[in-house]
Design a protein around this motif. Structure first.
Motif, PDB file in Angstrom:
ATOM      1  N   GLU A   1     -94.309-116.840 -32.022  1.00 48.91           N
ATOM      2  CA  GLU A   1     -94.740-116.093 -33.209  1.00 48.91           C
ATOM      3  C   GLU A   1     -93.786-114.951 -33.504  1.00 48.91           C
ATOM      4  O   GLU A   1     -93.461-114.677 -34.663  1.00 48.91           O
ATOM      5  CB  GLU A   1     -96.157-115.548 -33.005  1.00 48.91           C
ATOM      6  N   LEU A   2     -93.327-114.283 -32.450  1.00 45.98           N
ATOM      7  CA  LEU A   2     -92.422-113.152 -32.631  1.00 45.98           C
ATOM      8  C   LEU A   2     -91.066-113.608 -33.147  1.00 45.98           C
ATOM      9  O   LEU A   2     -90.513-113.039 -34.088  1.00 45.98           O
ATOM     10  CB  LEU A   2     -92.267-112.390 -31.315  1.00 45.98           C
ATOM     11  N   GLU A   3     -90.539-114.680 -32.546  1.00 43.37           N
ATOM     12  CA  GLU A   3     -89.198-115.121 -32.900  1.00 43.37           C
ATOM     13  C   GLU A   3     -89.168-115.903 -34.219  1.00 43.37           C
ATOM     14  O   GLU A   3     -88.276-115.687 -35.057  1.00 43.37           O
ATOM     15  CB  GLU A   3     -88.632-115.992 -31.776  1.00 43.37           C
ATOM     16  N   ALA A   4     -90.120-116.793 -34.421  1.00 43.53           N
ATOM     17  CA  ALA A   4     -90.095-117.658 -35.608  1.00 43.53           C
ATOM     18  C   ALA A   4     -90.670-116.982 -36.842  1.00 43.53           C
ATOM     19  O   ALA A   4     -90.167-117.170 -37.955  1.00 43.53           O
ATOM     20  CB  ALA A   4     -90.862-118.950 -35.322  1.00 43.53           C
ATOM     21  N   ASN A   5     -91.720-116.186 -36.662  1.00 42.12           N
ATOM     22  CA  ASN A   5     -92.417-115.608 -37.808  1.00 42.12           C
ATOM     23  C   ASN A   5     -92.350-114.085 -37.857  1.00 42.12           C
ATOM     24  O   ASN A   5     -92.977-113.471 -38.719  1.00 42.12           O
ATOM     25  CB  ASN A   5     -93.890-116.047 -37.798  1.00 42.12           C
ATOM     26  N   ASN A   6     -91.584-113.511 -36.932  1.00 44.07           N
ATOM     27  CA  ASN A   6     -91.436-112.055 -36.879  1.00 44.07           C
ATOM     28  C   ASN A   6     -92.803-111.379 -36.831  1.00 44.07           C
ATOM     29  O   ASN A   6     -93.042-110.346 -37.453  1.00 44.07           O
ATOM     30  CB  ASN A   6     -90.635-111.539 -38.088  1.00 44.07           C
ATOM     31  N   ARG A   7     -93.732-111.977 -36.097  1.00 46.56           N
ATOM     32  CA  ARG A   7     -95.089-111.433 -36.004  1.00 46.56           C
ATOM     33  C   ARG A   7     -95.433-111.182 -34.543  1.00 46.56           C
ATOM     34  O   ARG A   7     -95.564-112.116 -33.756  1.00 46.56           O
ATOM     35  CB  ARG A   7     -96.103-112.408 -36.612  1.00 46.56           C
ATOM     36  N   ASP A   8     -95.533-109.920 -34.183  1.00 43.79           N
ATOM     37  CA  ASP A   8     -95.927-109.548 -32.830  1.00 43.79           C
ATOM     38  C   ASP A   8     -97.432-109.337 -32.841  1.00 43.79           C
ATOM     39  O   ASP A   8     -97.937-108.323 -33.336  1.00 43.79           O
ATOM     40  CB  ASP A   8     -95.208-108.265 -32.411  1.00 43.79           C
ATOM     41  N   ILE A   9     -98.180-110.286 -32.291  1.00 42.93           N
ATOM     42  CA  ILE A   9     -99.629-110.204 -32.362  1.00 42.93           C
ATOM     43  C   ILE A   9    -100.182-109.037 -31.553  1.00 42.93           C
ATOM     44  O   ILE A   9    -101.326-108.628 -31.771  1.00 42.93           O
ATOM     45  CB  ILE A   9    -100.294-111.518 -31.884  1.00 42.93           C
ATOM     46  N   ASN A  10     -99.376-108.490 -30.624  1.00 45.73           N
ATOM     47  CA  ASN A  10     -99.830-107.333 -29.857  1.00 45.73           C
ATOM     48  C   ASN A  10     -99.712-106.035 -30.629  1.00 45.73           C
ATOM     49  O   ASN A  10    -100.303-105.022 -30.253  1.00 45.73           O
ATOM     50  CB  ASN A  10     -99.024-107.215 -28.562  1.00 45.73           C
ATOM     51  N   ASP A  11     -98.938-106.038 -31.709  1.00 49.76           N
ATOM     52  CA  ASP A  11     -98.653-104.837 -32.492  1.00 49.76           C
ATOM     53  C   ASP A  11     -99.757-104.627 -33.520  1.00 49.76           C
ATOM     54  O   ASP A  11     -99.709-105.142 -34.636  1.00 49.76           O
ATOM     55  CB  ASP A  11     -97.291-104.986 -33.169  1.00 49.76           C
ATOM     56  N   LEU A  12    -100.755-103.841 -33.148  1.00 54.12           N
ATOM     57  CA  LEU A  12    -101.895-103.641 -34.047  1.00 54.12           C
ATOM     58  C   LEU A  12    -101.683-102.492 -35.007  1.00 54.12           C
ATOM     59  O   LEU A  12    -102.532-102.229 -35.866  1.00 54.12           O
ATOM     60  CB  LEU A  12    -103.171-103.432 -33.232  1.00 54.12           C
ATOM     61  N   ALA A  13    -100.540-101.810 -34.907  1.00 53.21           N
ATOM     62  CA  ALA A  13    -100.198-100.806 -35.914  1.00 53.21           C
ATOM     63  C   ALA A  13     -99.680-101.487 -37.174  1.00 53.21           C
ATOM     64  O   ALA A  13     -99.844-100.964 -38.281  1.00 53.21           O
ATOM     65  CB  ALA A  13     -99.150 -99.833 -35.368  1.00 53.21           C
ATOM     66  N   ASN A  14     -99.072-102.662 -37.016  1.00 53.58           N
ATOM     67  CA  ASN A  14     -98.464-103.352 -38.155  1.00 53.58           C
ATOM     68  C   ASN A  14     -99.066-104.721 -38.441  1.00 53.58           C
ATOM     69  O   ASN A  14     -98.865-105.260 -39.533  1.00 53.58           O
ATOM     70  CB  ASN A  14     -96.954-103.514 -37.905  1.00 53.58           C
ATOM     71  N   HIS A  15     -99.789-105.290 -37.482  1.00 57.70           N
ATOM     72  CA  HIS A  15    -100.299-106.657 -37.666  1.00 57.70           C
ATOM     73  C   HIS A  15    -101.785-106.770 -37.355  1.00 57.70           C
ATOM     74  O   HIS A  15    -102.252-107.828 -36.920  1.00 57.70           O
ATOM     75  CB  HIS A  15     -99.502-107.627 -36.786  1.00 57.70           C
ATOM     76  N   CYS A  16    -102.520-105.720 -37.579  1.00 54.82           N
ATOM     77  CA  CYS A  16    -103.953-105.741 -37.289  1.00 54.82           C
ATOM     78  C   CYS A  16    -104.658-106.873 -38.025  1.00 54.82           C
ATOM     79  O   CYS A  16    -105.374-107.670 -37.425  1.00 54.82           O
ATOM     80  CB  CYS A  16    -104.581-104.404 -37.685  1.00 54.82           C
ATOM     81  N   MET A  17    -104.419-106.977 -39.339  1.00 53.85           N
ATOM     82  CA  MET A  17    -105.162-107.941 -40.153  1.00 53.85           C
ATOM     83  C   MET A  17    -104.673-109.370 -39.962  1.00 53.85           C
ATOM     84  O   MET A  17    -105.257-110.308 -40.519  1.00 53.85           O
ATOM     85  CB  MET A  17    -105.102-107.545 -41.628  1.00 53.85           C
ATOM     86  N   ASP A  18    -103.618-109.551 -39.169  1.00 61.94           N
ATOM     87  CA  ASP A  18    -103.167-110.904 -38.826  1.00 61.94           C
ATOM     88  C   ASP A  18    -103.957-111.476 -37.650  1.00 61.94           C
ATOM     89  O   ASP A  18    -103.799-112.657 -37.311  1.00 61.94           O
ATOM     90  CB  ASP A  18    -101.677-110.898 -38.463  1.00 61.94           C
ATOM     91  N   SER A  19    -104.776-110.660 -37.023  1.00 59.44           N
ATOM     92  CA  SER A  19    -105.552-111.112 -35.869  1.00 59.44           C
ATOM     93  C   SER A  19    -106.594-112.144 -36.296  1.00 59.44           C
ATOM     94  O   SER A  19    -107.072-112.136 -37.433  1.00 59.44           O
ATOM     95  CB  SER A  19    -106.247-109.924 -35.196  1.00 59.44           C
ATOM     96  N   ASN A  20    -106.956-113.004 -35.376  1.00 59.66           N
ATOM     97  CA  ASN A  20    -107.961-114.033 -35.678  1.00 59.66           C
ATOM     98  C   ASN A  20    -109.323-113.447 -35.989  1.00 59.66           C
ATOM     99  O   ASN A  20    -110.084-113.990 -36.793  1.00 59.66           O
ATOM    100  CB  ASN A  20    -108.090-114.998 -34.498  1.00 59.66           C
ATOM    101  N   LEU A  21    -109.658-112.335 -35.337  1.00 60.27           N
ATOM    102  CA  LEU A  21    -110.953-111.690 -35.561  1.00 60.27           C
ATOM    103  C   LEU A  21    -110.741-110.186 -35.640  1.00 60.27           C
ATOM    104  O   LEU A  21    -110.115-109.592 -34.763  1.00 60.27           O
ATOM    105  CB  LEU A  21    -111.929-112.016 -34.420  1.00 60.27           C
ATOM    106  N   VAL A  22    -111.266-109.577 -36.696  1.00 59.64           N
ATOM    107  CA  VAL A  22    -111.182-108.130 -36.898  1.00 59.64           C
ATOM    108  C   VAL A  22    -112.591-107.626 -37.195  1.00 59.64           C
ATOM    109  O   VAL A  22    -113.234-108.077 -38.143  1.00 59.64           O
ATOM    110  CB  VAL A  22    -110.233-107.759 -38.051  1.00 59.64           C
ATOM    111  N   ILE A  23    -113.072-106.686 -36.395  1.00 59.76           N
ATOM    112  CA  ILE A  23    -114.430-106.168 -36.541  1.00 59.76           C
ATOM    113  C   ILE A  23    -114.364-104.728 -37.033  1.00 59.76           C
ATOM    114  O   ILE A  23    -113.706-103.875 -36.419  1.00 59.76           O
ATOM    115  CB  ILE A  23    -115.195-106.252 -35.210  1.00 59.76           C
ATOM    116  N   GLU A  24    -115.041-104.449 -38.140  1.00 57.88           N
ATOM    117  CA  GLU A  24    -115.021-103.129 -38.748  1.00 57.88           C
ATOM    118  C   GLU A  24    -115.796-102.123 -37.901  1.00 57.88           C
ATOM    119  O   GLU A  24    -116.766-102.462 -37.222  1.00 57.88           O
ATOM    120  CB  GLU A  24    -115.624-103.179 -40.154  1.00 57.88           C
ATOM    121  N   ALA A  25    -115.341-100.863 -37.965  1.00 61.82           N
ATOM    122  CA  ALA A  25    -115.991 -99.778 -37.236  1.00 61.82           C
ATOM    123  C   ALA A  25    -117.224 -99.307 -37.998  1.00 61.82           C
ATOM    124  O   ALA A  25    -117.116 -98.805 -39.117  1.00 61.82           O
ATOM    125  CB  ALA A  25    -115.017 -98.617 -37.046  1.00 61.82           C
ATOM    126  N   LYS A  26    -118.395 -99.466 -37.415  1.00 61.04           N
ATOM    127  CA  LYS A  26    -119.652 -99.023 -38.005  1.00 61.04           C
ATOM    128  C   LYS A  26    -120.420 -98.200 -36.970  1.00 61.04           C
ATOM    129  O   LYS A  26    -120.672 -98.670 -35.856  1.00 61.04           O
ATOM    130  CB  LYS A  26    -120.507-100.216 -38.438  1.00 61.04           C
TER     131      LYS A  26
END
Length: 428
Positions: free
Chosen positions: A301-326
């Motif tokens: 993912e990092l090399e082919a799509n330039n997407r670091d799934i661990n980087d939640l400062a820049n790729h938060c919404m790329d995660s499979n599941l995102v839960i809003e703060a309530k």
């Protein structure tokens, strides 16, 4: 005592669980791998405010995830295993030059080329065996040499950061927050929350009550925690490693030193204590419910799509599941599988983290349920806790603990039946 895991059934499944006499909470399944649940209104508004106030009164400290303790015999400091594993990106048990560069940038805002890094390491004799890699004890020298590293590094002509490294450094610090630890007596003196957790999870109260302190975390604008695991594999720190919370029950090694340790957290509960002013601050699970998981897939993912799934400062919404703060909501998930009624291996789909706070601040509290893979040692730990309580020296995972002699451990274990002599775990 068998360890329960709430059946997720299917994504979107909703059930109502009685968490007190006549008191029910809605539990919604958000993922199957790992089982992730959201429980709205698990905490009341007053409970949220009380926990925040208690944490502020105790005192919040930066969440650098780089704690150290003195190793008297060698005169150096031991970096926390949590930090070491975070920066050991390829999991090979040593910190490579690129990983060291990322660490220096993230922790000390010091950008060096690999050639400059070699100059710093040679000058300060950090890489003791000269193999170009930093083992854990070599890596542990860095905090003590911080001033010297900065002085030598800043005296060098700074070259532009290499492109691949620049992509990694874009993430910034692994963690930007401050935290405080609270004992039950400080935030839940009547045990109302813990009894609620016991009813929700089916976990025996003795296990819950002997757990780690509640960790309250405060994030300000742009605060985040990149994707990570709350637990560690059985092979982490070597095949002879033991769970940190029961470490003091094990005899020292042949050289007189305590056994190497790993963090053993069966499950995690996160409580939202407020809502950020303008959104952000979500909890993200980058690989939840993926068909497969592998380090190679993350690298692709990092090399082919330039997407670091661990980087939640820049790729938060790329995660499979995102839960809003309530505010008042609890998130619950399992970091390990169940095997033969007890805690099994790590569930690698439990990778998670906290996304950037857009504006304002975010307060959460983490409650971890720790278990030893060895049922007998967990039983001995709980028996010891019931008899002796938790002395102050055991408050932190990383502070020095008092270790027992082999004779003391044997005396503790003499009355514990071997697993083959038990019909079930109900004897705990």
């Amino acid at each position: 005592m068998w360890i329960n895991q709430l059946d997720p059934v299917e994504v979107g499944h909703i059930r109502n669980i009685e968490v007190g006499k006549g008191v029910f909470r809605e539990v919604k399944t958000m993922a199957m791998k790992p089982p992730i649940f959201v429980i709205p209104n698990f905490l009341s508004n007053d409970e949220c405010e009380f926990i925040k106030s208690a944490a502020s009164e105790v005192g919040l400290h930066p969440s650098i995830t780089f704690k150290k303790q003195t190793v008297k015999d060698e005169g150096v400091s031991e970096a926390s295993s949590e930090t070491f594993v975070e920066f050991d990106a390829d999991g090979d048990g040593s910190i490579s030059p690129p990983e060291t560069l990322i660490f220096l940038q993230a922790m000390y805002n010091l950008s060096l080329s690999e050639d400059q890094l070699r100059t710093v390491q040679d000058h300060l004799e950090i890489d003791l065996d000269g193999d170009g890699e930093l083992e854990e004890m070599e890596f542990a020298r860095i905090p003590d040499l911080e001033d010297e590293i900065k002085r030598v590094g800043e005296g060098l002509k700074m070259d532009p950061v290499p492109i691949p490294l620049a992509k990694e450094l874009k993430k910034g610090k692994t963690r930007r927050s401050e935290n405080a630890q609270l004992r039950y007596s400080e935030y839940d003196p009547e045990m109302k929350i813990q009894n609620r957790v016991a009813a929700l999870t089916g976990i025996h109260p003795d296990i819950l009550h002997s757990n780690e302190d509640l960790t309250v975390v405060h994030y300000t604008s742009n605060g985040h925690y990149h994707a990570h695991y709350d637990t560690q594999t059985k092979s982490f720190n070597g095949n002879s490693s033991v769970c940190v919370h029961t470490r003091y029950l094990y005899p020292n090694q042949s050289d007189g030193t305590p056994p190497p340790f790993r963090i053993c957290r069966f499950m995690t509960l996160v409580y939202y204590l407020n809502e950020p002013e303008e959104g952000g601050g979500q909890t993200a699970f980058p690989v939840a419910d993926n068909d497969t998981w592998s380090y190679e897939g993350i690298e692709y993912e990092l090399e082919a799509n330039n997407r670091d799934i661990n980087d939640l400062a820049n790729h938060c919404m790329d995660s499979n599941l995102v839960i809003e703060a309530k505010k008042g909501t609890a998130i619950m998930w399992y970091n390990h599988y169940i095997e033969d009624g007890w805690m099994g291996d790590i569930n690698m789909f439990s990778l998670h983290g906290g996304c950037d706070v857009t504006k304002g601040d975010k307060w959460i509290a983490n409650q971890w349920v720790h278990l030893d893979h060895n049922f007998d040692m967990q039983k001995a730990f709980i028996a010891d806790w019931i008899e002796h309580g938790r002395p102050e020296y055991r408050k932190s995972l990383y502070e020095p603990w008092e270790y027992r002699s082999t004779e003391q451990v044997q005396a503790t274990n003499d009355d514990i039946p071997a697993q083959g002599q038990r019909e079930s775990h109900e004897e705990l």
